[in-house]
Design a protein around this motif. Structure first.
Motif, PDB file in Angstrom:
ATOM      1  N   VAL A 160       0.850  -1.186   0.000  1.00  0.00           N
ATOM      2  CA  VAL A 160       0.000   0.000   0.000  1.00  0.00           C
ATOM      3  C   VAL A 160       0.886   1.238   0.000  1.00  0.00           C
ATOM      4  N   SER A 161       0.561   2.184  -0.861  1.00  0.00           N
ATOM      5  CA  SER A 161       1.306   3.432  -0.934  1.00  0.00           C
ATOM      6  C   SER A 161       0.333   4.555  -1.250  1.00  0.00           C
ATOM      7  N   THR A 162       0.747   5.774  -0.925  1.00  0.00           N
ATOM      8  CA  THR A 162      -0.099   6.937  -1.152  1.00  0.00           C
ATOM      9  C   THR A 162       0.288   7.637  -2.446  1.00  0.00           C
ATOM     10  N   THR A 163      -0.699   8.235  -3.068  1.00  0.00           N
ATOM     11  CA  THR A 163      -0.494   9.076  -4.244  1.00  0.00           C
ATOM     12  C   THR A 163      -1.152  10.424  -3.975  1.00  0.00           C
ATOM     13  N   LYS A 164      -1.112  11.313  -4.953  1.00  0.00           N
ATOM     14  CA  LYS A 164      -1.733  12.628  -4.779  1.00  0.00           C
ATOM     15  C   LYS A 164      -3.243  12.540  -4.655  1.00  0.00           C
ATOM     16  N   SER A 165      -3.842  11.539  -5.311  1.00  0.00           N
ATOM     17  CA  SER A 165      -5.300  11.457  -5.336  1.00  0.00           C
ATOM     18  C   SER A 165      -5.868  10.390  -4.417  1.00  0.00           C
ATOM     19  N   GLY A 166      -5.016   9.523  -3.851  1.00  0.00           N
ATOM     20  CA  GLY A 166      -5.548   8.475  -2.996  1.00  0.00           C
ATOM     21  C   GLY A 166      -4.518   7.429  -2.649  1.00  0.00           C
ATOM     22  N   LEU A 167      -4.986   6.181  -2.539  1.00  0.00           N
ATOM     23  CA  LEU A 167      -4.132   5.052  -2.191  1.00  0.00           C
ATOM     24  C   LEU A 167      -4.024   4.101  -3.367  1.00  0.00           C
ATOM     25  N   VAL A 168      -2.851   3.489  -3.522  1.00  0.00           N
ATOM     26  CA  VAL A 168      -2.666   2.442  -4.507  1.00  0.00           C
ATOM     27  C   VAL A 168      -2.337   1.162  -3.757  1.00  0.00           C
ATOM     28  N   ILE A 169      -3.074   0.093  -4.061  1.00  0.00           N
ATOM     29  CA  ILE A 169      -2.898  -1.208  -3.406  1.00  0.00           C
ATOM     30  C   ILE A 169      -2.422  -2.200  -4.458  1.00  0.00           C
ATOM     31  N   ILE A 170      -1.236  -2.753  -4.259  1.00  0.00           N
ATOM     32  CA  ILE A 170      -0.572  -3.601  -5.255  1.00  0.00           C
ATOM     33  C   ILE A 170      -0.522  -5.032  -4.758  1.00  0.00           C
ATOM     34  N   PRO A 314       0.967 -11.033 -16.489  1.00  0.00           N
ATOM     35  CA  PRO A 314       1.043 -11.838 -17.727  1.00  0.00           C
ATOM     36  C   PRO A 314      -0.172 -12.733 -17.932  1.00  0.00           C
ATOM     37  N   SER A 315      -0.890 -13.053 -16.849  1.00  0.00           N
ATOM     38  CA  SER A 315      -2.089 -13.888 -16.965  1.00  0.00           C
ATOM     39  C   SER A 315      -3.365 -13.045 -17.013  1.00  0.00           C
ATOM     40  N   ASN A 316      -3.227 -11.751 -17.363  1.00  0.00           N
ATOM     41  CA  ASN A 316      -4.361 -10.839 -17.551  1.00  0.00           C
ATOM     42  C   ASN A 316      -5.160 -10.597 -16.273  1.00  0.00           C
ATOM     43  N   LYS A 317      -4.483 -10.542 -15.135  1.00  0.00           N
ATOM     44  CA  LYS A 317      -5.127 -10.184 -13.873  1.00  0.00           C
ATOM     45  C   LYS A 317      -4.642  -8.798 -13.442  1.00  0.00           C
ATOM     46  N   LYS A 318      -5.478  -8.071 -12.704  1.00  0.00           N
ATOM     47  CA  LYS A 318      -5.097  -6.744 -12.248  1.00  0.00           C
ATOM     48  C   LYS A 318      -3.909  -6.844 -11.288  1.00  0.00           C
ATOM     49  N   THR A 319      -2.941  -5.963 -11.467  1.00  0.00           N
ATOM     50  CA  THR A 319      -1.791  -5.931 -10.576  1.00  0.00           C
ATOM     51  C   THR A 319      -1.996  -4.960  -9.424  1.00  0.00           C
ATOM     52  N   PHE A 320      -2.869  -3.961  -9.595  1.00  0.00           N
ATOM     53  CA  PHE A 320      -3.113  -2.989  -8.535  1.00  0.00           C
ATOM     54  C   PHE A 320      -4.498  -2.378  -8.715  1.00  0.00           C
ATOM     55  N   ILE A 321      -4.977  -1.761  -7.647  1.00  0.00           N
ATOM     56  CA  ILE A 321      -6.233  -1.007  -7.687  1.00  0.00           C
ATOM     57  C   ILE A 321      -5.983   0.356  -7.046  1.00  0.00           C
ATOM     58  N   MET A 322      -6.792   1.347  -7.442  1.00  0.00           N
ATOM     59  CA  MET A 322      -6.685   2.691  -6.899  1.00  0.00           C
ATOM     60  C   MET A 322      -7.889   2.968  -5.999  1.00  0.00           C
ATOM     61  N   LEU A 323      -7.628   3.534  -4.848  1.00  0.00           N
ATOM     62  CA  LEU A 323      -8.685   3.927  -3.929  1.00  0.00           C
ATOM     63  C   LEU A 323      -8.546   5.427  -3.693  1.00  0.00           C
ATOM     64  N   LYS A 324      -9.430   6.221  -4.315  1.00  0.00           N
ATOM     65  CA  LYS A 324      -9.324   7.670  -4.265  1.00  0.00           C
ATOM     66  C   LYS A 324      -9.813   8.203  -2.919  1.00  0.00           C
ATOM     67  N   PHE A 325      -9.285   9.357  -2.550  1.00  0.00           N
ATOM     68  CA  PHE A 325      -9.661   9.983  -1.288  1.00  0.00           C
ATOM     69  C   PHE A 325     -11.142  10.368  -1.297  1.00  0.00           C
ATOM     70  N   ASN A 326     -11.671  10.755  -2.441  1.00  0.00           N
ATOM     71  CA  ASN A 326     -13.088  11.102  -2.519  1.00  0.00           C
ATOM     72  C   ASN A 326     -13.962   9.900  -2.192  1.00  0.00           C
ATOM     73  N   ASP A 327     -13.547   8.713  -2.661  1.00  0.00           N
ATOM     74  CA  ASP A 327     -14.315   7.503  -2.355  1.00  0.00           C
ATOM     75  C   ASP A 327     -14.245   7.175  -0.866  1.00  0.00           C
ATOM     76  N   ILE A 328     -13.069   7.453  -0.260  1.00  0.00           N
ATOM     77  CA  ILE A 328     -12.943   7.201   1.174  1.00  0.00           C
ATOM     78  C   ILE A 328     -13.822   8.163   1.951  1.00  0.00           C
ATOM     79  N   ASP A 329     -13.842   9.436   1.529  1.00  0.00           N
ATOM     80  CA  ASP A 329     -14.678  10.422   2.215  1.00  0.00           C
ATOM     81  C   ASP A 329     -16.154  10.080   2.109  1.00  0.00           C
ATOM     82  N   SER A 330     -16.553   9.534   0.958  1.00  0.00           N
ATOM     83  CA  SER A 330     -17.968   9.214   0.768  1.00  0.00           C
ATOM     84  C   SER A 330     -18.439   8.098   1.693  1.00  0.00           C
ATOM     85  N   LYS A 331     -17.505   7.268   2.150  1.00  0.00           N
ATOM     86  CA  LYS A 331     -17.888   6.178   3.053  1.00  0.00           C
ATOM     87  C   LYS A 331     -18.287   6.686   4.426  1.00  0.00           C
TER      88      LYS A 331
END
Length: 333
Positions: A160-170, A314-331
């Motif tokens: 898990v790491s932070t970006t300018k717009s939210g969190l990235v989970i790898i 390589p097997s066509n699966k997602k390597t990461f997902i983005m969780l934006k701060f706006n989505d966290i605030d909406s929760k």
């Protein structure tokens, strides 16, 4: 030296005869050097060094003290080492021996103040400054430790790491597969894979059916860095392997290759080089459940987003997902 008279001298030069042209003067009294500028520079530097070493050339230094000049006769004299005389009976703490007289009783309370609570004569301003330095030091170290950690690991599976717009989970396993896949594919496509020769060859035992699978991929395996010296009915012998892998990983790689060929991995586009790159990356990638250090987490993060296609494995699966701060605030609304 008589006025307008000059001393004679000879210069002995050892040079390659091929660098000399003697056909310059009819009487052979002159020669020409092929690199005369270099010869001149060397001679000039040597003469200048010799004249300066013995202080022969005059100096245009009007503030120079002549008494500092070394007489010519001293160049041939031996130099005596200076002698240092000491008083072995001297004690700086005894006034009788000529030492410095000090009143140690007036100094003792300042040193005892760091150890004894009963001392009331210590300088309060000094203690306050000392305490402030400690506090500032602790705050400074804490700020560094917080700012230096950009990632953390979740359940030894996600980074898990932070970006300018939210969190990235790898996903560490799928991300490492993508990193290794692009690396192996590039090396094998450009025929730039380096091999390491084995001191003791590796023998792998497989069924006849699996040996036939390896036989079909022999040229591609050689391109990947695997040198198969013998390929018998149930045994294959490796003399060299890619320098990027360990000997202990060879068996798992070949098991993965055989399994992928038999099961026809998803998205397989009938390219055998692509198949080998996918199998090797899947076999050697970091497994989920392994704890990673901070530097290893940052390496996965930076290497993934340096890939050509960091979004999928390589097997066509997602390597990461983005969780934006706006989505966290909406929760929380």
């Amino acid at each position: 030296m008589v006025e307008k008279k000059y001393p004679g001298y000879f210069l002995v030069l050892d040079v390659n005869p091929n660098s000399i042209d003697v056909n310059i003067h009819p009487t052979k009294t002159e020669i020409k050097f092929s690199d005369d500028s270099t010869i001149y520079a060397l001679i000039r530097a040597a003469v200048k060094h010799s004249l300066g070493q013995f202080n022969i050339t005059p100096m245009l230094d009007f503030d120079r003290n002549p008494s500092f000049d070394t007489p010519y006769k001293q160049f041939k004299e031996s130099v005596n080492s200076p002698k240092v005389e000491i008083n072995s009976s001297f004690n700086p703490f005894l006034p009788e021996s000529g030492g410095i007289k000090r009143k140690f009783k007036a100094i003792d309370p300042n040193f005892i103040g760091f150890e004894s609570k009963s001392n009331t004569n210590s300088d309060p301003s000094f203690e306050n400054n000392f305490e402030k330095d400690v506090i500032q030091s602790s705050i400074f170290e804490r700020d560094i430790s917080v700012s230096s950690v950009n990632t953390f690991q979740l359940k030894n599976k996600y980074i898990v790491s932070t970006t300018k717009s939210g969190l990235v989970i790898i996903n560490q396993n799928l991300a490492h597969q993508r990193i290794l896949y692009e690396r192996y594919l590039r090396l094998m496509t450009n025929n730039s894979t380096e091999s390491q020769k084995l001191i003791f060859p590796i023998n792998l035992n497989y069924s006849t059916k699996n040996i036939l699978v390896i036989k079909k991929l022999k040229s591609q395996l050689s391109q990947a860095g695997f040198n198969i010296s013998k390929l018998k009915k149930n045994t294959l012998t490796l003399n060299s392997i890619p320098s990027l892998i360990k000997e202990s990983e060879v068996n798992d790689i070949f098991d993965q290759i055989i399994s992928d060929v038999e099961n026809e991995i998803p998205g397989f586009n009938f390219s055998q080089i692509d198949l080998l790159a996918k199998s090797m990356s899947k076999s050697l990638a970091i497994k989920n459940g392994k704890e990673l250090k901070t530097k290893e987490q940052e390496f996965i993060l930076n290497s993934l987003f340096a890939c050509i296609d960091p979004n999928i494995s390589p097997s066509n699966k997602k390597t990461f997902i983005m969780l934006k701060f706006n989505d966290i605030d909406s929760k929380f609304n």
